[in-house]
Each structure stands twice: as C-alpha cells, then as structure tokens.
Scaffold this motif. Structure first.
Motif, PDB file in Angstrom:
ATOM      1  N   LEU A   1       0.847  -1.206   0.000  1.00 32.16           N
ATOM      2  CA  LEU A   1       0.000   0.000   0.000  1.00 32.16           C
ATOM      3  C   LEU A   1       0.883   1.257   0.000  1.00 32.16           C
ATOM      4  O   LEU A   1       0.603   2.222  -0.711  1.00 32.16           O
ATOM      5  CB  LEU A   1      -0.913  -0.008   1.231  1.00 32.16           C
ATOM      6  CG  LEU A   1      -1.954  -1.143   1.261  1.00 32.16           C
ATOM      7  CD1 LEU A   1      -2.627  -1.218   2.621  1.00 32.16           C
ATOM      8  CD2 LEU A   1      -2.996  -0.938   0.157  1.00 32.16           C
ATOM      9  N   TRP A   2       1.950   1.227   0.789  1.00 33.46           N
ATOM     10  CA  TRP A   2       2.870   2.362   0.850  1.00 33.46           C
ATOM     11  C   TRP A   2       3.571   2.586  -0.503  1.00 33.46           C
ATOM     12  O   TRP A   2       3.581   3.681  -1.046  1.00 33.46           O
ATOM     13  CB  TRP A   2       3.924   2.136   1.951  1.00 33.46           C
ATOM     14  CG  TRP A   2       5.043   3.128   1.928  1.00 33.46           C
ATOM     15  CD1 TRP A   2       6.248   2.993   1.298  1.00 33.46           C
ATOM     16  CD2 TRP A   2       5.048   4.433   2.506  1.00 33.46           C
ATOM     17  NE1 TRP A   2       7.019   4.108   1.459  1.00 33.46           N
ATOM     18  CE2 TRP A   2       6.302   5.020   2.211  1.00 33.46           C
ATOM     19  CE3 TRP A   2       4.121   5.162   3.273  1.00 33.46           C
ATOM     20  CZ2 TRP A   2       6.663   6.293   2.624  1.00 33.46           C
ATOM     21  CZ3 TRP A   2       4.482   6.435   3.696  1.00 33.46           C
ATOM     22  CH2 TRP A   2       5.731   6.989   3.373  1.00 33.46           C
ATOM     23  N   SER A   3       4.176   1.513  -1.022  1.00 34.50           N
ATOM     24  CA  SER A   3       4.998   1.659  -2.233  1.00 34.50           C
ATOM     25  C   SER A   3       4.151   2.021  -3.455  1.00 34.50           C
ATOM     26  O   SER A   3       4.617   2.731  -4.351  1.00 34.50           O
ATOM     27  CB  SER A   3       5.797   0.369  -2.481  1.00 34.50           C
ATOM     28  OG  SER A   3       6.683   0.146  -1.396  1.00 34.50           O
ATOM     29  N   GLU A   4       2.903   1.546  -3.499  1.00 35.67           N
ATOM     30  CA  GLU A   4       2.020   1.958  -4.602  1.00 35.67           C
ATOM     31  C   GLU A   4       1.883   3.480  -4.619  1.00 35.67           C
ATOM     32  O   GLU A   4       1.894   4.102  -5.683  1.00 35.67           O
ATOM     33  CB  GLU A   4       0.635   1.301  -4.460  1.00 35.67           C
ATOM     34  CG  GLU A   4       0.596  -0.137  -4.917  1.00 35.67           C
ATOM     35  CD  GLU A   4      -0.793  -0.765  -4.814  1.00 35.67           C
ATOM     36  OE1 GLU A   4      -1.055  -1.715  -5.560  1.00 35.67           O
ATOM     37  OE2 GLU A   4      -1.609  -0.300  -3.979  1.00 35.67           O
ATOM     38  N   GLN A   5       1.754   4.054  -3.423  1.00 30.02           N
ATOM     39  CA  GLN A   5       1.654   5.519  -3.336  1.00 30.02           C
ATOM     40  C   GLN A   5       2.952   6.180  -3.798  1.00 30.02           C
ATOM     41  O   GLN A   5       2.941   7.142  -4.559  1.00 30.02           O
ATOM     42  CB  GLN A   5       1.349   5.939  -1.890  1.00 30.02           C
ATOM     43  CG  GLN A   5      -0.086   5.741  -1.483  1.00 30.02           C
ATOM     44  CD  GLN A   5      -1.044   6.469  -2.419  1.00 30.02           C
ATOM     45  OE1 GLN A   5      -1.823   5.847  -3.138  1.00 30.02           O
ATOM     46  NE2 GLN A   5      -0.951   7.801  -2.453  1.00 30.02           N
TER      47      GLN A   5
ATOM     48  N   LYS B   1       3.478   6.348  -7.522  1.00 31.88           N
ATOM     49  CA  LYS B   1       2.637   7.286  -8.276  1.00 31.88           C
ATOM     50  C   LYS B   1       3.393   8.546  -8.634  1.00 31.88           C
ATOM     51  O   LYS B   1       3.096   9.211  -9.630  1.00 31.88           O
ATOM     52  CB  LYS B   1       1.369   7.625  -7.476  1.00 31.88           C
ATOM     53  CG  LYS B   1       0.350   6.499  -7.561  1.00 31.88           C
ATOM     54  CD  LYS B   1      -0.961   6.842  -6.901  1.00 31.88           C
ATOM     55  CE  LYS B   1      -1.900   5.637  -7.008  1.00 31.88           C
ATOM     56  NZ  LYS B   1      -2.977   5.684  -6.020  1.00 31.88           N
TER      57      LYS B   1
ATOM     58  N   HIS C   1       5.781   3.203   7.200  1.00 35.16           N
ATOM     59  CA  HIS C   1       6.049   4.638   7.072  1.00 35.16           C
ATOM     60  C   HIS C   1       7.317   5.015   7.856  1.00 35.16           C
ATOM     61  O   HIS C   1       8.206   5.706   7.347  1.00 35.16           O
ATOM     62  CB  HIS C   1       4.831   5.420   7.592  1.00 35.16           C
ATOM     63  CG  HIS C   1       4.887   6.883   7.313  1.00 35.16           C
ATOM     64  ND1 HIS C   1       3.828   7.732   7.536  1.00 35.16           N
ATOM     65  CD2 HIS C   1       5.880   7.673   6.833  1.00 35.16           C
ATOM     66  CE1 HIS C   1       4.172   8.965   7.202  1.00 35.16           C
ATOM     67  NE2 HIS C   1       5.413   8.965   6.771  1.00 35.16           N
TER      68      HIS C   1
ATOM     69  N   GLY D   1       8.869   9.979   1.047  1.00 35.60           N
ATOM     70  CA  GLY D   1       7.887   9.696  -0.001  1.00 35.60           C
ATOM     71  C   GLY D   1       8.485   9.167  -1.287  1.00 35.60           C
ATOM     72  O   GLY D   1       7.762   8.834  -2.221  1.00 35.60           O
TER      73      GLY D   1
END
Lengths: 392, 392
Positions: free
Chosen positions: B53-57, B60, B87, B111
């Motif tokens: 979920l983190w790395s998909e963000q 982007k 995180h 990020g």
C-alpha cells in the motif's frame, strides 16, 4: 442396504476381471418397478467420458430401468470406439436382463440403461471381460445386493459408501464411490440413489438438483474435476406413496449430504477433514466462491496438515476472489478461536487446538447475510504418493 | 552483480536480527542518479500488505531514490500499526541516507523510498531491530553490494537470484526472491531491477508491464497469490544513453524472464520444472487460461512427479476452462511424444522419457493460432513438508 433399501430394486456386484488386481469391478442396479422414473446430473467438465455422453441421452427420456457401473477404467478420451463400447454394454444389459426374465413391466431397452465408468482415463475397456461380466451380474441380482454393488464401484476408495433415509412408509437409499479428483460441478464420483416413493421424473430432477447444489457440488477435495461424474436418482414407486415435495427433497438431500461427507472422509491421503463456513457474505455466490478458493489453497491445506492455524493463508486466498468485502473487516476463526479480527491479528493463535481430524474454519466477510459451507481436506505427502506412484 | 551492475546504484545486505536464525534479513538499494525515475507493479491480491500500500503511493510520483527490503516478516494483515511501521521505515531510510551524506542530487525524502517486506503474514515487524538495521545497511552501501542485497531478501529460497543484461553502453540488472506462493497476478516475490539507461518514468512503466505480462505473470508454482508481490524498476540515467524503446524493453524482458525461470527452478520442494505450452488457441487469453488451469491441477502435478505421462489429467483440466475447443480435436504432447491425438489415445506413452528435471507439455487446442507458455513445477511430498512443518 444401499440402493436396495428402497423397495422395487435389485442389485449385484461381481468381479468381471476388468481390474487387474482381482477386486470386484462391475455393479448392476435394476428398477423392478412399477414406475421407472429417473433423473441425473453429470460432470460439468467439457471433456466428458463416453458413458456420460450416453447416460445424458438416456436420462432425457426420464426413464431408467437399469444402471450398469464398472470400475477399473473410465472409458474417457477413448474416441468413437469408447462410445461404441458403452452402447454395446447397454445393449448387453438389456438383452441379458430380458433373457433372464428380469424384464418387469415392459422389459428392458438399451436406451433406458444408464452406464457409468470410473478408473484411468484414455484406456479402452476390456470388453471381452466386461460383457461376460454383465451375464454374471444379472445372475447375481438380489434384493439384498446393495452392499455388493457399492463395493464393486470402488477405485482408490478405502471403504464403500452407502446411506439410507427411511421415512414413514417410503425410503431413499444410495451408494457412492469417490476418493480423489473431488471438485465442484460435482465432486468426482459415481452415485446411484434409489427410492420407492411414487415420484415422477420432473420431481425427481428438481429434488436431485436441489440436493446436489448444496451437497456434492460443495465438496472440493483437490480442485480437480472429473470427466465421469454422475449422480442418478431412480424411483420405483413400489411403496405406492407420493410424499410432499418438501419431505421428499429433504430425504434426498439427507442421503446426498451423508454420502458427500463420506467422500470427504475418504479423500486420498487426507489426515484432516476441513469444513469451511463462509458467513456474512453479500450473496450466496460470493460465499461459495470464497469457500472454494480457500478450499483450493495448497498452502493452507498444508498448514492444516501441520496443525498450524495459519490464518494469513486464508486471507491471501480471500484476496484473490471477486467477492464483496473490505480487507480491514475480514475475520477468521479456526476451531472456534477468532485468530483474525478486522483483517489483522485477533485472539491468540496458541489457543487453537488442531489435534483432531475435524477442522472448522469460519471466514467472516462482514458484507451481508448470505452463507455457504464447502468441505475439503488437507494436502499430505500421502496424497502426493497416491497420485504419483502409479497411474490412476 | 545484481542491482549494482548498472551504474548509479549502491546496495547493501545486512543482518538486522529480524530473522530468528541470524541470517541476513535487510537489503537496501540506492539510486545515486542523476535520474531517479521508477516504475512498479504490485500483487493483484485485494488483501495487500502495508509495504505494498505504501509503495504503490510512492510509485505514483514516478521517482524512487531508495528501496528498503526486509525478509523475516511480511507486514501483511497487521492493521494501522503495520502501516505506521512501514512509514517509519521509509522515514528512517531517508534520514539515515541524508545523515550519512548519501543524499546525491536533492537528497532523500520518505515519499520516494519504496518498502518491501516478505515472510510470515500477520506478525508485526520487530522495529527495535529493523530501524537500527537501516543505519547498519546505510553504512554498508557499496557499488559492489548487489549480491549481498540479493542474499538478504531470501526466505525459503535455497539460492539467491540475480540477472544482468548488458547492452552496448547501458545495462539492466536485477535481483529476486521467491520460492513458494508463486502465482499469477505476479508470482509471489520481490524483484528490484535497475538500469543506468536514461529513461523516463512512463517508459519504464511501459517496459516493465510489457515484460511482467509474459514473464512473472506466467509463472505459477502453486496457484497461491501473495499479499506482498512487488516488482520495481529504477533508472539512474548514469550511462547518459537513451536506448530505443524496443531495445530497452527487450533487455528488461530478458532479465525478467531469467529471474522468473530462477524462481521456478527454486520452487519449494519441486523435483521437476514444467513448461506448459498452449498452442493453436483462439486467443492469447484462452491460451493463458488453459495453461494456468493445467499448471494448477494437483493430480497432473503429482503425475509429473511420478514421471507418469498421464495425459488424461491434462484433458480433464482443459475441460474445466471456458476456452474455445472441441474435445475430439484436442492434442497433448509430453516431452515431444503426442500421447493424445484428436481427444483420444495417440502415440505410445511408453515412448515418453520423463527422467530429467525439465518437462515440456504441449496442449494443442486446434482452435486458432494464438499461443502462451506457463511455467510451473511438480507437487511433491517435500512441498507438503515445507509448508506444513512450520509457519511460513
């Protein structure tokens, strides 16, 4: 008791010599009437064995006077010769029954003889042994022949499977074979059910489909669907009683349920019987899809074998489905302990006791109020051995 | 060589103490630029681990300056705390890299740090060990650190997996981990690919998707899809060369293909590598569906283990698909022998030699001119043992 528990049926189980190990391999069930109504459901595999293609045609007429079943060869993927052999078997059964005076009302015609075969795919049946075996089976027909018939249809089954539901003045009985290749669109198996209730073919068809949908269709041992699955329901009308539909359907379902459980308990190499109950699904279809997907997850099946309450593998499996759910609302209970709550760690997994053969997994989708139960078993080294050590 | 074969990358692999057995368990890959373009593909499982979920963000944004990977815990199904841990890991990596002067152009921001985790589902990571491990990894960064990074991401892998494609003046390199839970929608695995080609993020994304579609997506060891699958492709631009798209895509595909083959060859407990080639399908989708269905048939996988050319199990599997075909036109070859022709018995099965590790099955649907190849392996008692003897 088996298929001869209901009045109006005779059966036999003999050794024709189809199996090389000398075990019984030919069964015959005869409806002596007065009614000869019948219904059947068959594998949804698009590669269908010759006896399935034949029996589907027979059942369209709504009448079956006899069923002949052989183990020792599936007669699947055997081309036109395989189909000719099935046809010849039905002809031989009708001829032999008529010659022996077992004709009953109206005698026997090949087009009313259902044929079932089970065993290795891609091998022609030894007709020089099978056809003389039919005469032998006809000679052995008896009102007490149900057990012998159930024994003669075994392949890798360790036990023969029979069930009987007796109501006030009518009965539903049955026999089944199946141990591997158990999967949806019918668990891989042959099943013959009989009843002396006086029920017509459309009613039999309805009751049979209502029953198989929630019993045999929800047994999934190894995700592998056979080319030969057949479930037949024959009514002799010999009790003279026509039950209410609901009562009749319940009895048929009870026998199907019992036989389905016997199939799972005898699944090849299994050490655990797993009941997967999917609850709070948006629809029954969702519940069935999720249950099947969990049932087919090799990693989970191995974990259950190892008595490891590995709920992460349940969630991984659920995540591959298209069912309605939110990952952070999922729950999983194993043997009564909610090891996963809200998609994460729940109660202490050390509380889970998995020493016994029965394992109960509940998957809570938190998406509605539909539910379904799928039965499967664990994956073991013995399963691998049974399915790799020789052709089956 | 691995991820440091391409210029503009440093890497490290160290022991943070996440794994109880003391093996390396933390890897770090840093893009030193000048470009920091990146693309990623992730598991299609709807139950996704926190790092996914983190790395998909992160992806982007099209820029990744560092990737931190841990074995010893998947950080899946760990709720809000698990996401906070991911995180915190990214923040620690950025902070530690900046403090050590590894910032490069523009420094590191959390990020732009991708996080990957692999191991048991449903367990929180030991952050008291992981965070100090990040400092240790940063201290160990080297232009020769690729092998150590590849070693540190192993779980049940028996070997570490790396691959390099060197072209005239630019390079694509990579590392992979994966041994079980290999299935479509990405084989279960973590993969980091690097290149010093000067390529922008949209082009990286296109090349990566074109490659994974026909490589990792067609590796199906056990039909089980992970919650953590991640494949990242990072470009440093350090070669100063921008290749033609076709040449670049070919190199990415070559590395993906090589790593995918290494995954299958190291699949848990496997004794045979099976290449399933579906030919003469009506569409590529049909070919893939049929290939996958054959690859997931436990009975066939057991038969291959037993060196039994049991083509009936191939036909049974094909029959459960919705692909276009006529049963009596199907053909199956095993190791070059057409044991099934026109849906029935073909050449003598005794001609099939299955003694070697590589097994090649061709399924001819006789329905068109599309084709696809799926790679899988056999089902063995060792697979059952590895997945039942302990939690994994």
């Amino acid at each position: 008791m088996s298929v001869t528990a209901a009045k109006g049926f005779t059966a036999a189980g003999i050794t024709a010599g189809i199996k090389q190990n000398g075990n019984p391999d030919l069964a015959l069930v005869v409806n002596t009437g007065p009614r000869r109504a019948a219904a059947g459901v068959f594998t949804s595999n698009r590669v269908k064995a010759a006896p399935v293609l034949w029996s589907e045609q027979v059942l369209k007429g709504g009448e079956v006077t006899a069923v002949v079943l052989n183990s020792g060869g599936a007669n699947a993927c055997t081309g036109p010769k395989g189909f000719q052999d099935t046809h010849a078997t039905a002809e031989k059964v009708a001829e032999s029954l008529n010659a022996a005076g077992h004709g009953g009302t109206g005698g026997h015609a090949p087009g009313q003889v259902a044929v079932c075969s089970t065993g290795l795919i891609g091998i022609l049946l030894p007709m020089d042994k099978l056809l003389p075996g039919v005469d032998k089976a006809v000679a052995g027909l008896s009102e007490h022949g149900g057990e012998k018939a159930a024994i003669a249809i075994k392949t890798t089954d360790t036990v023969h499977k029979t069930s009987v539901a007796t109501r006030d003045d009518w009965t539903v009985g049955g026999m089944a074979k199946g141990a591997g290749m158990l999967a949806p669109g019918l668990a891989t198996m042959l099943v013959v059910l009989t009843t002396d209730a006086d029920v017509d073919a459309p009613t039999l068809d309805r009751a049979l489909r209502d029953a198989t949908r929630v019993t045999f269709d929800r047994v999934d041992s190894d995700g592998c669907m056979s080319t030969n699955d057949t479930v037949l329901l024959l009514a002799s009308g010999a009790s003279g009683v026509t039950p209410e539909y609901a009562a009749f359907a319940e009895a048929v379902r009870a026998v199907c349920d019992d036989l389905g459980q016997q199939l799972i308990r005898d699944a090849e190499g299994a050490s655990k019987d797993i009941r997967i109950e999917v609850v709070n699904a948006a629809t029954e279809e969702d519940a069935v899809q999720v249950g099947r997907t969990i049932a087919r997850n090799n990693l989970l099946k191995c974990a259950v074998h190892g008595e490891d309450p590995n709920w992460g593998r349940v969630l991984s499996a659920i995540g591959t489905t298209s069912a309605a759910f939110e990952p952070d609302r999922l729950g999983v209970a194993i043997n009564g302990v909610w090891v996963c709550k809200n998609g994460g760690v729940g109660e202490d997994r050390d509380l889970v006791d998995m020493r016994y053969r029965e394992v109960h997994i509940v998957a809570d989708l938190a998406a509605g109020d539909a539910a379904a139960t799928i039965w499967t078993n664990d994956l073991t080294a013995e399963y691998v051995h049974e399915n790799s050590a020789y052709s089956s």
